[in-house]
Design an enzyme around this catalytic site. Structure first.
Site, PDB file in Angstrom:
ATOM      1  N   LYS A 191       0.838  -1.221   0.000  1.00 30.20           N
ATOM      2  CA  LYS A 191       0.000   0.000   0.000  1.00 30.20           C
ATOM      3  C   LYS A 191       0.859   1.251   0.000  1.00 30.20           C
ATOM      4  CE  LYS A 191      -2.920  -2.433   3.273  1.00 30.20           C
ATOM      5  NZ  LYS A 191      -3.290  -2.377   4.688  1.00 30.20           N
ATOM      6  N   HIS A 251      25.182 -10.503   3.347  1.00 29.70           N
ATOM      7  CA  HIS A 251      24.381 -11.583   3.941  1.00 29.70           C
ATOM      8  C   HIS A 251      25.226 -12.123   5.102  1.00 29.70           C
ATOM      9  CE1 HIS A 251      21.553 -14.719   4.434  1.00 29.70           C
ATOM     10  NE2 HIS A 251      21.516 -15.237   3.216  1.00 29.70           N
ATOM     11  N   ARG A 266      14.974  -9.632   5.295  1.00 25.86           N
ATOM     12  CA  ARG A 266      15.620  -9.691   3.971  1.00 25.86           C
ATOM     13  C   ARG A 266      14.948  -8.638   3.097  1.00 25.86           C
ATOM     14  NH1 ARG A 266      16.894 -15.060   0.592  1.00 25.86           N
ATOM     15  NH2 ARG A 266      18.581 -14.990   2.131  1.00 25.86           N
TER      16      ARG A 266
END
Ligand code: CP
Length: 308
Positions: A84, A133, A105
């Protein structure tokens, strides 16, 4: 109030942290379940804007095994209020009021750092675009240590998508902490390691080379770290076509590796490791993925201030 223990990038860890992490991970791999979160009602929010199998499920399994609870969205791009138009900052402001720890993530480099700057609870970076990561790199390092009982003097070939591969970036930062490490970068022309990592390695005095001949590299290294060419990150699909399928491990070339060397891969793989390689004793990638569970259990406890 003490500083919040976010996990954002590999550069933040020192050798004391790494030793403690390995010990906690090993202890947790033996017990498998239980620990200090049982009965505390601790809640982890798992917020993934990009697909994942290992990272999301291992973090969620880790939290349940520790006795905590998980709130999650299967696909934050579609099922959170991102759809939204809500900003990352507003979503994090809200979630940090509902959960004690956030695992995130995101598709944008730097998103984890932005989230951490807003959050009142620890944020664990589960991958930020082509950035880093760090929890993958920590489980990779744990796997290397488990196999070789050392991290100094290792020769590691990083193969494949070094341009967009956040796992190799994070792992390079971590390996740079150890003496005598030598890195060999084997990548298609359009997938070379970025200059920021090379400059960091230069500053740290880490030895590295580029080599386009995988078969020649295989006998020379302790670990072949394969990676997938990440089609989803290429803006130009001609470049992807140029890189895809260039480097592959199969029965034809894997025999060139030393008997005690290992093959790692953060997974998922597509075609860069042939399935028949899976039965080779040097294939460590499924064991590596399993280690992710123990390491992430330990990291959740660290972030919550539960290491004694
Ligand atoms: N290694 C890794 O990050 O795998 P997933 O994308 O499945 O989480």
């Amino acid at each position: 109030m003490g500083q919040i223990r976010h996990i954002i990038e590999s550069q933040q860890f020192d050798s004391g942290f790494l030793s403690a992490l390995f010990q906690h991970s090993q202890d947790l791999s033996r017990s498998g379940r239980g620990g200090p979160l049982g009965g505390t009602g601790t809640i982890m929010a798992s917020l993934f804007y990009e697909p994942s199998t290992r990272t999301r499920f291992s973090f969620e399994s880790a939290m349940y095994r520790l006795g905590g609870n998980v709130i999650t969205t299967e696909n934050a791009r579609e099922f959170s209020s991102f759809a939204k138009g809500e900003s990352l900052e507003d979503s994090i402001r809200i979630l940090s009021g509902y959960a004690d720890i956030i695992v995130m993530r995101h598709n944008e480099i730097g998103a984890a750092k932005r989230a951490a700057s807003i959050s009142s609870v620890p944020v664990l970076n589960a991958g930020d675009g082509a950035g880093q990561h760090p929890t993958q790199a920590l489980l990779d390092l744990y796997t290397l240590h488990q196999k070789f009982h050392r991290l100094d003097n290792l020769r590691v070939a990083m193969v494949g998508d070094l341009r967009y591969g956040r796992t190799v970036r994070s792992l390079a930062y971590l390996l740079a902490k150890f003496k005598g490490v030598h890195l060999v970068f084997v990548a298609p022309e359009v997938c070379q390691m970025h200059d920021d990592i090379l400059a960091y390695l230069d500053r740290q005095g880490v030895s590295y080379e580029n080599n386009t001949n995988l078969d020649a590299v295989l006998p020379q290294v302790d670990c072949v770290y394969m990676t997938r060419i990440q089609k989803e990150r290429f803006l130009d699909l001609n470049e992807y076509a140029e890189a895809a399928g260039k480097y592959r491990l199969s029965e034809e070339n894997v025999h060139r590796m030393a008997p005690e060397a290992i093959i790692m891969h953060p997974l998922p793989r597509v075609e860069e490791i042939a399935p028949e390689v899976d039965s080779d004793p040097r294939a460590f990638y499924f064991h590596q993925a399993q280690n992710g569970l123990w390491v992430r259990m330990a990291l959740i406890l660290y972030a919550l201030g539960k290491w004694d």
